[in-house]
Motif scaffolding. Structure first.
Motif, short mmCIF file in Angstrom:
data_model
loop_
_atom_site.label_atom_id
_atom_site.label_comp_id
_atom_site.label_asym_id
_atom_site.label_seq_id
_atom_site.Cartn_x
_atom_site.Cartn_y
_atom_site.Cartn_z
N GLU A 108 0.82 -1.22 0.00
CA GLU A 108 0.00 0.00 0.00
C GLU A 108 0.85 1.27 0.00
O GLU A 108 0.32 2.36 -0.20
N MET A 109 2.15 1.12 0.24
CA MET A 109 3.04 2.28 0.33
C MET A 109 3.85 2.52 -0.94
O MET A 109 4.11 3.67 -1.30
N LEU A 110 4.25 1.46 -1.61
CA LEU A 110 5.12 1.61 -2.78
C LEU A 110 4.46 2.46 -3.87
O LEU A 110 3.27 2.32 -4.14
N ASP A 111 5.25 3.34 -4.46
CA ASP A 111 4.83 4.22 -5.57
C ASP A 111 3.91 5.36 -5.14
O ASP A 111 3.40 6.09 -6.00
N ARG A 112 3.69 5.54 -3.85
CA ARG A 112 2.93 6.72 -3.40
C ARG A 112 3.81 7.96 -3.52
O ARG A 112 5.02 7.91 -3.30
N ALA A 113 3.18 9.08 -3.83
CA ALA A 113 3.88 10.36 -3.82
C ALA A 113 4.06 10.83 -2.38
O ALA A 113 3.20 10.59 -1.53
N VAL A 114 5.19 11.47 -2.10
CA VAL A 114 5.46 12.05 -0.78
C VAL A 114 5.50 13.56 -0.91
O VAL A 114 6.25 14.11 -1.73
N LEU A 115 4.66 14.24 -0.11
CA LEU A 115 4.59 15.70 -0.11
C LEU A 115 4.93 16.23 1.27
O LEU A 115 4.69 15.54 2.28
N SER A 161 9.03 8.36 11.22
CA SER A 161 8.55 9.28 12.26
C SER A 161 8.20 10.66 11.71
O SER A 161 7.53 11.45 12.39
N ALA A 162 8.65 10.98 10.49
CA ALA A 162 8.37 12.29 9.89
C ALA A 162 7.06 12.30 9.11
O ALA A 162 6.65 13.34 8.59
N LEU A 163 6.38 11.15 9.03
CA LEU A 163 5.12 11.06 8.28
C LEU A 163 3.96 11.51 9.16
O LEU A 163 3.90 11.19 10.34
N SER A 164 3.03 12.24 8.57
CA SER A 164 1.90 12.77 9.32
C SER A 164 0.59 12.09 8.99
O SER A 164 -0.18 11.71 9.87
N LYS A 165 0.31 11.92 7.69
CA LYS A 165 -0.98 11.36 7.28
C LYS A 165 -0.90 10.88 5.84
O LYS A 165 0.09 11.12 5.14
N THR A 166 -1.95 10.21 5.41
CA THR A 166 -2.09 9.82 4.01
C THR A 166 -3.31 10.53 3.43
O THR A 166 -4.23 10.91 4.15
N ARG A 167 -3.28 10.70 2.11
CA ARG A 167 -4.45 11.18 1.38
C ARG A 167 -4.83 10.05 0.43
O ARG A 167 -4.20 9.87 -0.62
N GLU A 168 -5.84 9.29 0.84
CA GLU A 168 -6.15 8.05 0.14
C GLU A 168 -6.55 8.28 -1.31
O GLU A 168 -6.09 7.58 -2.22
N ARG A 169 -7.42 9.24 -1.55
CA ARG A 169 -7.92 9.46 -2.91
C ARG A 169 -6.81 9.86 -3.87
O ARG A 169 -6.86 9.55 -5.06
N LEU A 170 -5.81 10.56 -3.34
CA LEU A 170 -4.72 11.04 -4.19
C LEU A 170 -3.50 10.13 -4.12
O LEU A 170 -2.50 10.38 -4.79
N VAL A 174 1.84 12.49 3.41
CA VAL A 174 2.18 13.87 3.74
C VAL A 174 3.10 13.90 4.97
O VAL A 174 2.84 13.23 5.97
N LEU A 175 4.16 14.69 4.87
CA LEU A 175 5.10 14.85 5.98
C LEU A 175 4.52 15.79 7.03
O LEU A 175 3.61 16.57 6.77
N SER A 176 5.09 15.73 8.22
CA SER A 176 4.57 16.52 9.34
C SER A 176 5.05 17.97 9.32
O SER A 176 4.58 18.78 10.12
N ARG A 177 5.98 18.30 8.42
CA ARG A 177 6.54 19.66 8.37
C ARG A 177 7.07 19.93 6.97
O ARG A 177 7.03 19.07 6.09
#
Length: 202
Positions: A108-115, A161-170, A174-177
């Motif tokens: 579920e994580m591979l190929d996700r964009a990181v913002l 630990s720097a991850l804050s949340k996911t945006r499932e539809r997109l 998303v990072l925490s900072r």
């Protein structure tokens, strides 16, 4: 009804069905990853029963992955029966990443964009990295503009630990900072140290 064969049921037919291991209700199917490549979508999203989360997770989570290969059949009452025991489900839940009190399987994580938290796209997740059997970092293929602006390599590691949340539809994480602040984290330096002892997982 018979076994769920590959592609026999789509998510619309499975969503909101109760899931059971023998007589124990595990949770309710609430969706799956939004990804254009269906071969990447190997897990369903499960809203887990609180009592099950308390008993079978190291730290209870409200949502967790359910591997499609564990789905055995749909019963006459409409519920979904799994082919494995709770111990197998527990073992798989240990092999996950926790983000915002939700568990995610590696597929579920591979190929996700990181913002970052300002909406700046940093890159794409290409690998998950473990230390002592626990996921500690994501290996990211960075965008060219990020390499030029921040002077980073084409591949960097981002601490879990720097991850804050996911945006499932997109299909985003998303990072925490802001990314400039992430670069200053001690944990960022640790996971990018040449001597970091990672166990490559996928």
């Amino acid at each position: 009804m018979g076994k769920l064969r590959q592609n026999k049921y789509d998510i619309q037919e499975l969503i909101q069905r109760d899931v059971y291991v023998k007589d124990k209700k595990v949770g309710v199917i609430v969706g799956e990853r939004h990804h254009p490549n269906e071969s990447r979508v190997q897990s369903l999203r499960l809203m887990v029963e609180p009592t099950v989360a308390e008993e079978f997770m190291r730290k209870p989570a409200d949502f967790a992955p359910l591997s499609k290969e564990l789905v055995h059949s749909i019963q006459a009452n409409g519920s979904v029966r799994l082919s494995k025991s709770m111990r197998e489900l527990q073992r798989r839940w240990r092999n996950t990443v926790r983000i915002d009190e939700k568990l995610y399987a590696p597929d579920e994580m591979l190929d996700r964009a990181v913002l970052d938290n300002q909406g700046l796209e940093i890159g794409i997740i290409k690998e998950l990295l473990k230390v002592k059997r626990t996921y500690r970092a994501l290996r990211i293929k960075t965008r060219l503009n990020i390499q030029m602006q921040y002077g980073v390599d084409d591949y960097i590691n981002i601490p879990i630990s720097a991850l804050s949340k996911t945006r499932e539809r997109l299909d985003e994480v998303v990072l925490s900072r802001g990314f400039d602040k992430v670069l200053q984290l001690p944990s960022f330096g640790q996971v990018n140290d040449d001597e970091a002892d990672f166990e490559s997982e996928c």
